[in-house]
Scaffold this motif. Structure first.
Motif, PDB file in Angstrom:
ATOM      1  N   LEU A 137      39.409   3.565  -5.874  1.00 58.92           N
ATOM      2  CA  LEU A 137      39.354   2.592  -6.967  1.00 58.92           C
ATOM      3  C   LEU A 137      38.334   1.494  -6.658  1.00 58.92           C
ATOM      4  CD1 LEU A 137      43.139   2.123  -7.873  1.00 58.92           C
ATOM      5  CD2 LEU A 137      41.387   3.188  -9.301  1.00 58.92           C
ATOM      6  N   ALA A 138      38.323   1.037  -5.397  1.00 64.01           N
ATOM      7  CA  ALA A 138      37.385  -0.018  -4.996  1.00 64.01           C
ATOM      8  C   ALA A 138      35.944   0.466  -5.145  1.00 64.01           C
ATOM      9  CB  ALA A 138      37.658  -0.432  -3.547  1.00 64.01           C
ATOM     10  N   TYR A 139      35.673   1.724  -4.760  1.00 64.59           N
ATOM     11  CA  TYR A 139      34.311   2.263  -4.867  1.00 64.59           C
ATOM     12  C   TYR A 139      33.906   2.489  -6.323  1.00 64.59           C
ATOM     13  CZ  TYR A 139      34.528   2.937   0.195  1.00 64.59           C
ATOM     14  OH  TYR A 139      34.644   2.718   1.549  1.00 64.59           O
ATOM     15  N   GLN A 140      34.898   2.618  -7.213  1.00 66.33           N
ATOM     16  CA  GLN A 140      34.616   2.737  -8.655  1.00 66.33           C
ATOM     17  C   GLN A 140      34.458   1.363  -9.314  1.00 66.33           C
ATOM     18  OE1 GLN A 140      37.925   4.982 -10.222  1.00 66.33           O
ATOM     19  NE2 GLN A 140      37.527   6.719  -8.871  1.00 66.33           N
ATOM     20  N   ARG A 141      34.483   0.312  -8.503  1.00 66.42           N
ATOM     21  CA  ARG A 141      34.420  -1.079  -8.981  1.00 66.42           C
ATOM     22  C   ARG A 141      35.609  -1.417  -9.881  1.00 66.42           C
ATOM     23  NH1 ARG A 141      31.448  -1.081  -5.393  1.00 66.42           N
ATOM     24  NH2 ARG A 141      29.270  -1.744  -5.270  1.00 66.42           N
ATOM     25  N   HIS A 142      36.764  -0.807  -9.579  1.00 63.75           N
ATOM     26  CA  HIS A 142      37.981  -1.115 -10.338  1.00 63.75           C
ATOM     27  C   HIS A 142      38.694  -2.250  -9.598  1.00 63.75           C
ATOM     28  CE1 HIS A 142      41.624   0.103 -12.788  1.00 63.75           C
ATOM     29  NE2 HIS A 142      42.139  -0.712 -11.888  1.00 63.75           N
ATOM     30  N   TYR A 143      38.605  -3.469 -10.155  1.00 62.30           N
ATOM     31  CA  TYR A 143      39.285  -4.622  -9.537  1.00 62.30           C
ATOM     32  C   TYR A 143      40.466  -5.009 -10.425  1.00 62.30           C
ATOM     33  CZ  TYR A 143      40.469  -9.211  -7.944  1.00 62.30           C
ATOM     34  OH  TYR A 143      41.185 -10.278  -7.472  1.00 62.30           O
ATOM     35  N   ALA A 144      41.615  -5.322  -9.886  1.00 67.27           N
ATOM     36  CA  ALA A 144      42.011  -5.198  -8.486  1.00 67.27           C
ATOM     37  C   ALA A 144      42.305  -3.723  -8.183  1.00 67.27           C
ATOM     38  CB  ALA A 144      43.261  -6.035  -8.235  1.00 67.27           C
ATOM     39  N   ALA A 145      41.928  -3.296  -6.970  1.00 67.17           N
ATOM     40  CA  ALA A 145      42.017  -1.878  -6.619  1.00 67.17           C
ATOM     41  C   ALA A 145      43.434  -1.481  -6.192  1.00 67.17           C
ATOM     42  CB  ALA A 145      41.015  -1.573  -5.510  1.00 67.17           C
ATOM     43  N   ILE A 146      44.439  -2.012  -6.900  1.00 62.69           N
ATOM     44  CA  ILE A 146      45.828  -1.694  -6.572  1.00 62.69           C
ATOM     45  C   ILE A 146      46.180  -0.321  -7.154  1.00 62.69           C
ATOM     46  CG2 ILE A 146      48.236  -2.351  -6.996  1.00 62.69           C
ATOM     47  CD1 ILE A 146      47.361  -5.267  -6.934  1.00 62.69           C
ATOM     48  N   ASN A 147      46.612   0.577  -6.298  1.00 59.48           N
ATOM     49  CA  ASN A 147      46.983   1.927  -6.741  1.00 59.48           C
ATOM     50  C   ASN A 147      48.384   1.873  -7.357  1.00 59.48           C
ATOM     51  OD1 ASN A 147      48.002   4.618  -6.821  1.00 59.48           O
ATOM     52  ND2 ASN A 147      46.453   5.237  -5.335  1.00 59.48           N
ATOM     53  N   TRP A 148      48.450   2.103  -8.673  1.00 62.95           N
ATOM     54  CA  TRP A 148      49.728   1.963  -9.388  1.00 62.95           C
ATOM     55  C   TRP A 148      50.711   3.080  -9.051  1.00 62.95           C
ATOM     56  CZ3 TRP A 148      44.848   2.102 -11.356  1.00 62.95           C
ATOM     57  CH2 TRP A 148      44.390   3.345 -11.796  1.00 62.95           C
ATOM     58  N   ASN A 149      50.232   4.144  -8.400  1.00 58.14           N
ATOM     59  CA  ASN A 149      51.131   5.250  -8.050  1.00 58.14           C
ATOM     60  C   ASN A 149      51.829   5.029  -6.707  1.00 58.14           C
ATOM     61  OD1 ASN A 149      50.550   6.940 -10.354  1.00 58.14           O
ATOM     62  ND2 ASN A 149      48.532   7.290  -9.439  1.00 58.14           N
ATOM     63  N   THR A 150      51.233   4.223  -5.826  1.00 57.98           N
ATOM     64  CA  THR A 150      51.833   4.010  -4.496  1.00 57.98           C
ATOM     65  C   THR A 150      52.341   2.587  -4.290  1.00 57.98           C
ATOM     66  OG1 THR A 150      49.599   3.615  -3.639  1.00 57.98           O
ATOM     67  CG2 THR A 150      50.494   5.825  -3.336  1.00 57.98           C
ATOM     68  N   SER A 151      52.081   1.701  -5.225  1.00 64.23           N
ATOM     69  CA  SER A 151      52.558   0.314  -5.110  1.00 64.23           C
ATOM     70  C   SER A 151      53.935   0.181  -5.769  1.00 64.23           C
ATOM     71  CB  SER A 151      51.573  -0.641  -5.778  1.00 64.23           C
ATOM     72  OG  SER A 151      50.295  -0.514  -5.206  1.00 64.23           O
ATOM     73  N   TYR A 152      54.623  -0.904  -5.435  1.00 65.17           N
ATOM     74  CA  TYR A 152      55.938  -1.141  -6.054  1.00 65.17           C
ATOM     75  C   TYR A 152      56.313  -2.621  -5.932  1.00 65.17           C
ATOM     76  CZ  TYR A 152      57.637  -1.045  -1.199  1.00 65.17           C
ATOM     77  OH  TYR A 152      57.821  -1.297   0.147  1.00 65.17           O
ATOM     78  N   SER A 153      57.295  -3.021  -6.716  1.00 68.59           N
ATOM     79  CA  SER A 153      57.892  -4.357  -6.601  1.00 68.59           C
ATOM     80  C   SER A 153      59.394  -4.239  -6.821  1.00 68.59           C
ATOM     81  CB  SER A 153      57.291  -5.316  -7.625  1.00 68.59           C
ATOM     82  OG  SER A 153      58.012  -6.540  -7.620  1.00 68.59           O
TER      83      SER A 153
END
Length: 582
Positions: A417-433
């Protein structure tokens, strides 16, 4: 017989046959009086961890005791200042000694010559106790500094000076304690950095720490008094994300700890923070920021101290009734310092060479976050956002895995995601709250009951899109029916139009919750109407070629934060476009 150095191993110094040292006592080592701390005592040997460079130190030089633990000096003047890991003011040192910090530098943390306008809030005859506020100082235009009674000082006020200008060591109040001792209160106090400051009680977490970053506020929120980890490989945007969080989050005060980071990166932090304007007050962001800079070429032991110095300053302002956010960048460098010192102490290594006590040290740090009622019956919080730098972006390494156990928000940064210039590069599949259940009531009352319902639908669509993309990788997208192709198209709208955010665009750098809610409304309405269109037997290609999806993606730029009524027109736009295609 004087205590003298027996051996030197990097930052680890030993003294033989000493019987008077205490565990965690602050000591001065050698003729240069380097700051150190007692970390091990046996019958024959005392081991000292030195927080400065031991170059030039010799066996046989004296070790001086202080009888007290390493402590932070707390008082007016902390805000806008820049300290190293052991709370030495870098600006003052630079002015007197140049760009390199001399060893044994005993510059006091706070400037003793500045006069502060003090307004005292107690009078003769008042009963005071630990933690009670006895005076006010306007430290900056954003923060009112509340002077608090130090530990072991409960009793009756017998003298109060007049309001006026005072230096930090001037006595402004005298208290006769219950033991008939006279205690003099100044504008400063000391507190051991490794001892958490006491509170009246810990309160349930109930309010989000709003950052204006959609992927955080909507999908993976952190609460005031909560803890979050930001793990990511090199170049994934950990520091950038913490800068953005520090600039926009609704904490009253920011404590930024650069722990073992590259020197040029810390220079960039210091320069940027001094230039940034606080969007809430239109004053420089430094007016509500304390910076602790501990670069990777500074003595390794001082990295450990820098984390504790930062968190004790945060607790001090929390006790005044403020919401404080601590940015620790990065806890991996801190853990590496623990590993290096553990190796020099010849302790038995655990996984990947880290000491066996790594999990307990990480937990002690994150457990200092919390939403509390202070001793002066105010409410305050410390929120901790810790960056983790796993080598090779391997999240299975010990620091990331142990951090995961003690935080409830996990924002996993993704290299692709970071290399695609997607900011913030938070991966929605592996993150949680895990804070969603605690914050549900707040979102329902202060935003809308629709907010978390929309969030759930967005998360479901992203999850479905992820599954379908795995199939597309294997067999291509042509074999998918239109209703599944639609999920991929809507997933793209969510990713580019909602999750991706431009930190340099004036309307997109910070997004209020009301706009986040309406943007979700528009995206979900688009999905609903598109689905109905397909169910009527029409082709998805007709929709994608209409340019409607691109228009919805651009709404984040086209709708100003102060003119959200424009978002209400998007549902009409969707209906009209679909009607024209029909």
């Amino acid at each position: 017989m004087a205590n003298v150095i027996y051996s030197i191993n990097g930052p680890v110094v030993t003294v033989k046959n000493a019987v008077s040292f205490q565990m965690l006592e602050m000591v001065y080592v050698g003729k240069s009086k380097l700051l150190g701390e007692v970390i091990s005592i046996s019958k024959t040997t005392t081991t000292i961890q030195v927080y400065e460079s031991t170059t030039g130190l010799c066996v046989g030089e004296p070790v001086y005791q202080t009888g007290e633990p390493i402590s932070a000096l707390l008082g007016p003047g902390l805000i806008k200042n820049i300290f190293d890991g052991i709370e030495r003011p870098l600006k003052t040192i630079a002015a007197t000694s140049g760009i390199y910090i001399p060893t044994g530098s005993d510059v006091e943390a706070l400037d003793r010559n500045i006069e502060w306008e003090v307004k005292l809030t107690v009078k003769v005859g008042d009963e005071v106790s630990f933690g009670q506020i006895y005076g006010l100082v306007n430290e900056t235009l954003s923060i009112e500094h509340r002077l608090m009674v130090p530990k072991d000082c409960s009793g009756t006020v017998i003298e109060v000076k007049q309001d006026g200008l005072y230096k930090i060591h001037d006595v402004v109040v005298k208290v006769k304690t219950n033991k008939d001792e006279i205690k003099e209160l100044t504008l400063v106090q000391k507190w051991p950095i490794k001892t958490p400051r006491p509170v009246s009680k810990r309160l349930p977490i109930s309010e989000p720490l709003i950052s204006g970053q959609r992927v955080i506020d909507t999908l993976f929120p952190i609460a005031k008094g909560g803890a979050a980890a930001v793990p990511g490989g090199f170049g994934t945007g950990k520091t950038m994300m913490q800068h953005q969080f520090a600039k926009w989050c609704d904490a009253d005060l920011i404590v930024y700890v650069g722990c073992g980071e590259r020197g040029n990166e810390m220079t960039q932090v210091l320069e940027e923070f001094s230039e940034l304007i606080d969007p809430r007050t239109n004053k420089p962001l430094l007016e509500r920021t304390v910076l602790i800079a501990n670069t990777s070429n500074m003595p390794v032991a001082a990295r450990e101290a820098s984390i504790y110095t930062g968190v004790v300053i945060a607790e001090y302002y929390r006790d005044m009734g403020y919401n404080v956010a601590v940015m620790a960048d990065s806890t991996s460098r801190w853990a590496e310092a623990l590993r290096e010192i553990s190796g020099r102490l010849e302790e038995m290594p655990a996984e990947e060479g880290f000491p066996a006590y790594l999990p307990s040290r990480i937990s002690q740090f994150y457990e200092r976050a919390g939403y509390v009622e202070t001793l002066s019956n105010l409410k305050g919080s410390v929120s901790i956002i810790g960056a983790v730098s796993p080598q090779g972006a391997d999240f299975s390494e010990p620091v990331t895995q142990n951090t995961k156990r003690f935080v409830r928000s996990f924002w996993a940064l993704d290299k692709q995601l970071a290399y695609q210039r997607h900011y913030a590069a938070i991966n929605w599949n592996t993150s949680y709250s895990d804070y969603i259940s605690d914050l549900t009531k707040w979102y329902d009352q202060n935003v809308s009951p629709r907010f978390l319902e929309n969030r759930q639908q967005i998360m479901h669509l992203l999850s479905e899109e992820n599954k379908l993309l795995e199939i597309v990788k294997l067999i291509g997208s042509d074999v998918l029916p239109d209703d599944q192709k639609l999920i991929i198209e809507i997933g793209k709208v969510i990713r580019l139009g909602f999750l991706q955010q431009n930190a340099f665009h004036k309307e997109d750098t910070y997004v209020p919750l009301e706009k986040q809610l309406k943007m979700m409304d528009v995206i979900l309405y688009l999905y609903k109407q598109s689905k109905k269109f397909i169910e009527d037997g029409k082709s998805l290609n007709m929709l994608t070629e209409s340019g409607l999806y691109e228009q919805v993606i651009k709404m984040k730029y086209d709708v100003a934060n102060n003119d959200l009524s424009k978002l209400d027109t998007y549902e009409d736009l969707i209906d009209q476009t679909i009607k024209q295609i029909h």
